[in-house]
Design an enzyme around this catalytic site. Structure first.
Site, short mmCIF file in Angstrom:
data_model
loop_
_atom_site.label_atom_id
_atom_site.label_comp_id
_atom_site.label_asym_id
_atom_site.label_seq_id
_atom_site.Cartn_x
_atom_site.Cartn_y
_atom_site.Cartn_z
N CYS A 38 0.83 -1.20 0.00
CA CYS A 38 0.00 0.00 0.00
C CYS A 38 0.87 1.26 0.00
O CYS A 38 1.81 1.37 0.78
CB CYS A 38 -0.92 -0.01 1.22
N CYS B 43 0.47 4.96 6.88
CA CYS B 43 -0.15 4.82 8.21
C CYS B 43 0.81 4.09 9.15
O CYS B 43 1.14 2.92 8.91
CB CYS B 43 -1.47 4.07 8.10
N CYS C 29 0.48 0.42 10.31
CA CYS C 29 0.00 -0.62 9.39
C CYS C 29 1.09 -1.51 8.78
O CYS C 29 2.03 -1.01 8.15
CB CYS C 29 -0.82 0.02 8.28
N CYS D 153 -19.55 -5.99 3.94
CA CYS D 153 -18.82 -4.77 4.28
C CYS D 153 -17.52 -4.79 3.48
O CYS D 153 -16.93 -5.86 3.31
CB CYS D 153 -18.52 -4.75 5.78
N CYS E 214 -19.41 2.33 8.68
CA CYS E 214 -18.64 1.67 9.74
C CYS E 214 -17.38 2.51 9.91
O CYS E 214 -16.55 2.58 9.00
CB CYS E 214 -18.29 0.24 9.33
N ARG F 242 -17.84 -2.10 18.13
CA ARG F 242 -17.14 -3.37 17.88
C ARG F 242 -15.82 -3.47 18.61
O ARG F 242 -14.95 -2.61 18.48
CB ARG F 242 -16.91 -3.57 16.37
N1 SAM Z 1 -6.53 0.57 3.04
C1 SAM Z 1 -7.82 0.87 3.50
C2 SAM Z 1 -7.83 2.06 4.44
O1 SAM Z 1 -6.92 2.25 5.20
O2 SAM Z 1 -8.80 2.81 4.40
C3 SAM Z 1 -8.54 -0.29 4.15
C4 SAM Z 1 -7.78 -1.28 5.01
S1 SAM Z 1 -7.04 -0.65 6.49
C5 SAM Z 1 -6.00 -1.97 6.96
C6 SAM Z 1 -8.40 -0.63 7.65
C7 SAM Z 1 -8.14 -0.21 9.07
O3 SAM Z 1 -7.45 -1.21 9.79
C8 SAM Z 1 -7.31 1.04 9.32
O4 SAM Z 1 -8.01 2.22 9.13
C9 SAM Z 1 -6.93 0.86 10.78
O5 SAM Z 1 -7.88 1.50 11.61
C10 SAM Z 1 -6.95 -0.66 10.98
N2 SAM Z 1 -5.61 -1.18 11.27
C11 SAM Z 1 -4.62 -1.37 10.38
N3 SAM Z 1 -3.51 -1.83 10.98
C12 SAM Z 1 -3.80 -1.93 12.30
C13 SAM Z 1 -3.06 -2.34 13.44
N4 SAM Z 1 -1.78 -2.71 13.36
N5 SAM Z 1 -3.68 -2.32 14.65
C14 SAM Z 1 -4.97 -1.94 14.73
N6 SAM Z 1 -5.71 -1.53 13.70
C15 SAM Z 1 -5.14 -1.52 12.49
FE1 SF4 Z 2 -2.75 1.29 3.36
FE2 SF4 Z 2 -2.66 0.18 5.74
FE3 SF4 Z 2 -3.06 2.79 5.56
FE4 SF4 Z 2 -5.00 1.07 4.76
S1 SF4 Z 2 -4.23 1.36 6.85
S2 SF4 Z 2 -4.27 2.91 3.69
S3 SF4 Z 2 -3.73 -0.61 4.00
S4 SF4 Z 2 -1.21 1.69 4.93
#
Ligand code: SAM
Ligand code: SF4
Ligand code: DTB
Length: 314
Positions: free
Chosen positions: A45, A49, A52, A120, A180, A252
């Site tokens: 990606c 973030c 992530c 979802c 959500c 949730r």
């Molecule tokens: N890429 C898309 C986005 O970010 O909008 C969808 C997938 S992203 C993985 C969805 C959510 O997963 C993120 O917004 C975050 O809140 C959660 N998430 C990702 N990594 C995480 C982690 N290590 N611990 C807790 N929540 C996490």
């Molecule tokens: Fe990409 Fe992870 Fe951020 Fe979703 S949360 S936009 S998968 S880096």
């Protein structure tokens, strides 16, 4: 915001009592909705973030993969239904979907819905016309998190703004898809920042139907991988504050259960959580085994129910 921080400051028994009273007004407190996640497109990606494991900016060992086929996803959804989930959530590691991606995801939504599951997806930023397309395929919920307070946000993500997120949420809402939207705690934010997140969520008009509260899953290689473990009681407080401020939402208990013992999870249900992620995996990290969750439900006398069966008849 000050009022929300004041809730956090209550003595734990007082906070839980208030959350329980509100929970019982709107829901049967013994019923819990269960969603199973599937990563339909993993890793690589472009966003940064900091929490992530799927960001291309961090070396976490996650292997990037292409978008799954509709058949593979349908098989996974059948298995989720057979183990007792009522909603199937498909996640893709995208900044935003291309038109071609979206068409295939639309087919997935139709197939999963055809199995009698709620649907979802979480695909990143969405334009209004894309939300309309997903709605016409039968999508029930779109997950897009605010993640944290506007003030702390810049410490966590630089590649998209808070405003971008609010715009996507408005597009989803306007297309008639249920929202959500939640966030993550345990990222080194202050209590005020947690209150700021809840304030943002609660002030959305209307507030989200579904509010995932995630505890950071600390993944090695991410900038937050070495943070200290988060205080479980503060997590429970966050659930309670979400319940009090968004009385009719499904709150949730989301990522992070793998590091919570059963007593702490039970406190989350007492604090007003009435939904959880169910299934051995989240997206790329582990979640408690289905057998373990079934045993927990049996010990606590909890019933798994679909979302529409959750609200108390009034
Ligand atoms: N890429 C898309 C986005 O970010 O909008 C969808 C997938 S992203 C993985 C969805 C959510 O997963 C993120 O917004 C975050 O809140 C959660 N998430 C990702 N990594 C995480 C982690 N290590 N611990 C807790 N929540 C996490
Ligand atoms: Fe990409 Fe992870 Fe951020 Fe979703 S949360 S936009 S998968 S880096
Ligand atoms: C949400 O709020 N939490 C889920 C879901 N929405 C998509 C994702 C949690 C991901 C945890 C880290 C991982 O497994 O990659």
């Amino acid at each position: 915001m000050d009022a929300i921080e004041a809730l956090y400051e209550l003595a734990f028994p007082d906070l839980l009592f208030r959350a329980q009273a509100i929970h019982r007004e709107h829901f049967d407190p013994s019923s819990v909705q269960r969603s199973t996640l599937l990563s339909i497109k993993t890793g690589g990606c472009p966003e940064d973030c900091a929490y992530c494991p799927q960001s291309v900016h961090f070396d976490t060992g996650v292997v990037a993969s292409k978008l799954m086929s509709v058949e593979e996803v349908t098989e996974a959804a059948k298995a989720a239904k057979a183990s007792g989930a009522t909603r199937f959530c498909m996640g893709a590691a995208w900044r935003s979907p291309t038109q071609r991606d979206l068409e295939r995801v639309g087919e997935m939504v139709q197939a999963v819905k055809g199995l009698g599951l709620e649907t979802c997806v979480t695909l990143g930023m969405l334009e209004r016309h894309q939300a309309d397309d997903l709605k016409s395929c039968g999508l029930d919920y779109y997950n897009h998190n605010l993640d944290t307070s506007p003030e702390f946000y810049g410490e966590i993500i630089s590649t998209r703004t808070y405003q971008d997120r609010l715009a996507t949420l408005a597009n989803v809402r306007d297309a008639g898809i249920s929202v959500c939207c939640g966030g993550i705690v345990g990222m080194g934010e202050s209590r005020r920042a947690r209150a700021g997140l809840i304030a943002e969520l609660a002030n959305l008009e209307p507030y989200p139907e579904s509010v995932p509260i995630n505890q950071l899953v600390r993944v090695g290689g991410t900038p937050l991988g070495d943070l200290a473990p988060f205080d479980g009681f503060e997590f429970v407080r966050t659930i309670a504050v979400a319940r009090i401020t968004m009385p009719k939402a499904m709150v949730r208990l989301s990522a992070g259960r793998e590091t919570m013992d059963e007593a702490l999870q039970a406190l989350c249900f007492l604090a007003g959580a009435n939904s959880m992620f169910y299934g051995d995996r989240l997206l790329t990290t582990a979640n408690p085994q289905v057998e373990k969750d079934e045993a927990l439900f049996a010990r606590l006398g909890l019933r798994a129910v679909p979302a529409e069966a959750l609200a108390r008849p009034r």
